[in-house]
Design an enzyme around this catalytic site. Sequence first.
Site, PDB file in Angstrom:
ATOM      1  N   HIS A   1     116.642  10.476  -2.899  1.00  8.32           N
ATOM      2  CA  HIS A   1     115.399  11.227  -2.609  1.00  8.32           C
ATOM      3  C   HIS A   1     114.386  11.090  -3.741  1.00  8.32           C
ATOM      4  CE1 HIS A   1     116.978  13.470   0.942  1.00  8.32           C
ATOM      5  NE2 HIS A   1     118.135  13.343   0.308  1.00  8.32           N
TER       6      HIS A   1
ATOM      7  N   ASN B   1     117.372  18.102   5.767  1.00  7.15           N
ATOM      8  CA  ASN B   1     116.878  16.775   6.146  1.00  7.15           C
ATOM      9  C   ASN B   1     116.137  16.863   7.472  1.00  7.15           C
ATOM     10  OD1 ASN B   1     117.856  15.331   3.953  1.00  7.15           O
ATOM     11  ND2 ASN B   1     119.744  14.703   4.969  1.00  7.15           N
TER      12      ASN B   1
ATOM     13  N   TYR C   1     123.968  19.416  -7.488  1.00  4.66           N
ATOM     14  CA  TYR C   1     122.530  19.519  -7.775  1.00  4.66           C
ATOM     15  C   TYR C   1     122.264  19.989  -9.198  1.00  4.66           C
ATOM     16  CZ  TYR C   1     121.722  18.396  -2.922  1.00  4.66           C
ATOM     17  OH  TYR C   1     121.695  17.725  -1.732  1.00  4.66           O
TER      18      TYR C   1
HETATM   19 FE1  HDE Z   1     121.525  15.853  -1.429  1.00  2.00          FE
HETATM   20  N1  HDE Z   1     121.278  15.429  -3.387  1.00  2.00           N
HETATM   21  N2  HDE Z   1     123.508  15.492  -1.590  1.00  2.00           N
HETATM   22  N3  HDE Z   1     121.812  16.096   0.584  1.00  2.00           N
HETATM   23  N4  HDE Z   1     119.607  16.128  -1.207  1.00  2.00           N
HETATM   24  C1  HDE Z   1     120.117  15.431  -4.047  1.00  2.00           C
HETATM   25  O1  HDE Z   1     119.759  16.433  -6.150  1.00  2.00           O
HETATM   26  C2  HDE Z   1     124.169  15.397  -2.747  1.00  2.00           C
HETATM   27  C3  HDE Z   1     122.981  16.046   1.256  1.00  2.00           C
HETATM   28  C4  HDE Z   1     118.953  16.536  -0.077  1.00  2.00           C
HETATM   29  O2  HDE Z   1     113.359  17.073  -2.969  1.00  2.00           O
HETATM   30  C5  HDE Z   1     120.278  15.282  -5.531  1.00  2.00           C
HETATM   31  O3  HDE Z   1     118.042  17.051  -7.458  1.00  2.00           O
HETATM   32  C6  HDE Z   1     125.578  15.291  -2.510  1.00  2.00           C
HETATM   33  C7  HDE Z   1     122.847  16.584   2.571  1.00  2.00           C
HETATM   34  C8  HDE Z   1     117.537  16.603  -0.320  1.00  2.00           C
HETATM   35  O4  HDE Z   1     114.319  17.383  -4.910  1.00  2.00           O
HETATM   36  C9  HDE Z   1     121.799  15.220  -5.701  1.00  2.00           C
HETATM   37  C10 HDE Z   1     125.733  15.318  -1.158  1.00  2.00           C
HETATM   38  C11 HDE Z   1     121.534  16.948   2.668  1.00  2.00           C
HETATM   39  C12 HDE Z   1     117.371  16.228  -1.645  1.00  2.00           C
HETATM   40  C13 HDE Z   1     122.283  15.340  -4.277  1.00  2.00           C
HETATM   41  C14 HDE Z   1     124.437  15.449  -0.574  1.00  2.00           C
HETATM   42  C15 HDE Z   1     120.904  16.631   1.414  1.00  2.00           C
HETATM   43  C16 HDE Z   1     118.675  15.950  -2.164  1.00  2.00           C
HETATM   44  C17 HDE Z   1     119.496  14.156  -6.125  1.00  2.00           C
HETATM   45  C18 HDE Z   1     127.018  15.210  -0.374  1.00  2.00           C
HETATM   46  C19 HDE Z   1     120.820  17.561   3.869  1.00  2.00           C
HETATM   47  C20 HDE Z   1     116.069  16.091  -2.391  1.00  2.00           C
HETATM   48  C21 HDE Z   1     118.422  14.784  -6.961  1.00  2.00           C
HETATM   49  C22 HDE Z   1     128.018  16.159  -0.755  1.00  2.00           C
HETATM   50  C23 HDE Z   1     121.360  18.828   4.281  1.00  2.00           C
HETATM   51  C24 HDE Z   1     115.682  17.385  -3.019  1.00  2.00           C
HETATM   52  C25 HDE Z   1     118.673  16.196  -6.903  1.00  2.00           C
HETATM   53  C26 HDE Z   1     114.349  17.272  -3.689  1.00  2.00           C
HETATM   54  C27 HDE Z   1     118.917  15.579  -3.494  1.00  2.00           C
HETATM   55  C28 HDE Z   1     123.584  15.364  -3.985  1.00  2.00           C
HETATM   56  C29 HDE Z   1     124.216  15.470   0.805  1.00  2.00           C
HETATM   57  C30 HDE Z   1     119.516  16.878   1.197  1.00  2.00           C
HETATM   58  C31 HDE Z   1     122.356  14.008  -6.394  1.00  2.00           C
HETATM   59  C32 HDE Z   1     126.646  15.138  -3.580  1.00  2.00           C
HETATM   60  C33 HDE Z   1     123.936  16.748   3.626  1.00  2.00           C
HETATM   61  C34 HDE Z   1     116.461  16.985   0.678  1.00  2.00           C
HETATM   62  O5  HDE Z   1     122.277  16.283  -6.455  1.00  2.00           O
END
Ligand code: HDE
Length: 750
Positions: free
Chosen positions: A127, A199, A414
């Site tokens: 993202h 999402n 996060y």
């Molecule tokens: Fe994320 N995700 N994600 N994700 N995600 C990040 O956090 C992660 C997942 C989502 O505009 C990271 O600050 C793991 C689902 C959004 O700043 C990180 C898993 C959904 C954003 C991270 C998921 C999301 C992130 C990268 C699986 C929808 C952007 C930078 C267990 C429900 C937020 C950060 C923004 C961002 C990890 C799965 C949505 C790496 C480990 C499911 C919208 O922490």
Amino acid sequence: MTPTKSQPDKNAPAKPAAKASEPLIPGRPGAAPESVSEPTTPAEPLPPKPDQTGPDTRTPTGAETGADQTANAQQGAYLTTAHGAPVRDTDHSLKAGRRGPTLLQDHHLREKVSHFDHERIPERVVHARGAAAHGTFVANGAAESICVAPFLAKGVETDTFVRFSTVLGSRGSMDLARDTRGFATRFYTSEGNFDLVGNNMPVFFIQDGIKFPDIVHAAKWHHDREIPQAQSAHDTFWDFVSLHTETQFHTLWNMSDRGIPRSYRMMEGFGVHTWRLINSEGKTSLVKFHWKPRLGVHSVTWEEAIITNGADPDFHRRDLADAIEAGAYPQWDLGVQVMPDTEDQMFEGIDLLDPTKLVPEELVPVQVIGTMTLNRNPVNFFAETEQVAFNPANRVQGIDFTNDPLLQARLFSYLDTQITRLGGPNWNQLPINRAHAPINDLLRDGFHQDAVHGGVAPFHPNTLDANNPSVAGDEQHAVIDFPAPIAQGTNTREQSASFDDHYSQATLFYRSMTPVERDHIIAAYTFELLKCWEEAVRVRQLQCLANIDAELCAAVALGLGMDAPKPTQPPVEPAHLSPSLSQLGQTFPVDGRQVGIVVGEKADAASVQALQGALSAAGVVPLVVAPHGGKVAGLTVQRTYTTAASVEFDAVVVVGDVPPAPDAQPTLDAKAGADDPNGAVDPRVSKIVGEAWRHAKAIGLVDAKAAAQALNLADGGVAIVAGDAATVANELVTLLGSHRAWERFVPVSQ
Ligand code: HDE
């Protein structure tokens, strides 16, 4: 206007006591070096703009300690060093003589360059590219019976900040990649931040967070060359998803039109996981969160996406900011699907802990619990959009987690990633992350500590600080850890057998699409798999498609020039289709849509003005496209035949004759569009209109007989309207409400 020396600004503050050229100490020569020349003599400064006084969202914390904790970035009228000393010259470094080497003692030079050297921070690991806006959320009270959170009580207004994003591309990548979009919302409630980090698709690729690094490594660029950028159309992505069949449903969403949204303003948002809500009596329910855009859910065509990525890679970012700036504030209703909190957390055969499954809206309708309006653009991209740090673990009283294994891993990730990205553990103190509620934590010190904490006892309990801060209870809206029953059994790395169904909802989705949407899905799979060079990967993915739908598999196989395999498990016939999964068949408001009004040198200004007036009155943005910049027939030109791209318009109107401009520069683009042997239409216009036609957009013709003839539009057709300006404007607004005229084409699939 910036005042010059000959044009002093009346509003400027009084002159500074000493000017650069004046002696600082009477009787002694001035300190200004004789080599200093324009433009370093300070001009009369303007008072700081209101929006330069820094974000006003910070909770003051200095009252107790007496320390000045204001976070203003720009204060005072004069340039200073980072330590506040006024600076006399920022354009020339300090040298040993005019032609001599630069002196190490020039601290201002070193500070300026050194700070610049460290301006960038690591981009998000996923993202990375996003755009954001501030807004407000007003609850309608419908959730009061299921959730005790005060921000959901009727009429309560809460500040919000939303960041939309693509997942795969780097910060500088293009907006219209085929990809999932992030839809992360922060509610700055008076009881602390609640982050709904969702999402634009309701399901996820994987069921267990331990596989997140694998899917991201596979989906991002190849690790030897760091290509391709922001695309899933490559071997490693399809290798992974064809090996992990749980990904197939999310992948199908990506291959559908949802993967290429028209605008952030026209996307649904989903919390994906099931959350547990707790009401004032301690009763719980399981919910899925939904954002429903008031402007409807719309997408672009694939060809349009490709053109847009070149013509305007910032298309979504620009669209969001422009709409807000123009006052066309986008709105979303927040809704919930409410399911009973049963022991097995299953609902009608759907495992609510499996994030690769959705609950069809026909089965459990979405109930609206409030509305969000985005009404303010960020002042500073870095400070707000880049530094915002969302976390699904940020919750408030009445909202609790479930055992969804994907959610559980997110609860760790996060905060962890933000320690690296934002350089230490104190990013909660950044203005955009600071809660709009009193903060009294026992966290201390660390890199970039901004607070001056008082007291001697940052521990609990204590007697030295009279046991302050004391812990809170229900009355103070303390977060609730619901005493959910713990499953019996032994430690295991296995998952529930109910997670094994990887295909039934994919079949439901495909069958619920309209024929034109199915065509787009087939085309997307075909395109992506043709970009995979490993035959084994394509074969394996075709096998997955066979398990989803035979027609889909056969059509893609045809495009690949391969044989369609038999399913290893026959597709499960859905008992009921889910029409709510389709984007088509409804009309929506047209706020912020753009219409290109293409005119020639001799345009009829009255017709154009009538069109502009009628379209603007309906909330649509009309843009005049002319052979050259400046004015044409007294009309202000917003785009020229060369700078306009069909993809920035939702509809195109040709007014009058648009013959080849005599001074047209012979561009390749102009030649490529030349499908008009009689030369009645400028080739760049025929390109714009031709693309609009191919992309199923409405086309208007006002006194444009010659152009209509030359462009083969004279006989009319689906969503082609001819007439006077008023008629055309009226009909266009109606057509824009249904987004596209897909009926222009006969779908291949039925
Ligand atoms: Fe994320 N995700 N994600 N994700 N995600 C990040 O956090 C992660 C997942 C989502 O505009 C990271 O600050 C793991 C689902 C959004 O700043 C990180 C898993 C959904 C954003 C991270 C998921 C999301 C992130 C990268 C699986 C929808 C952007 C930078 C267990 C429900 C937020 C950060 C923004 C961002 C990890 C799965 C949505 C790496 C480990 C499911 C919208 O922490």
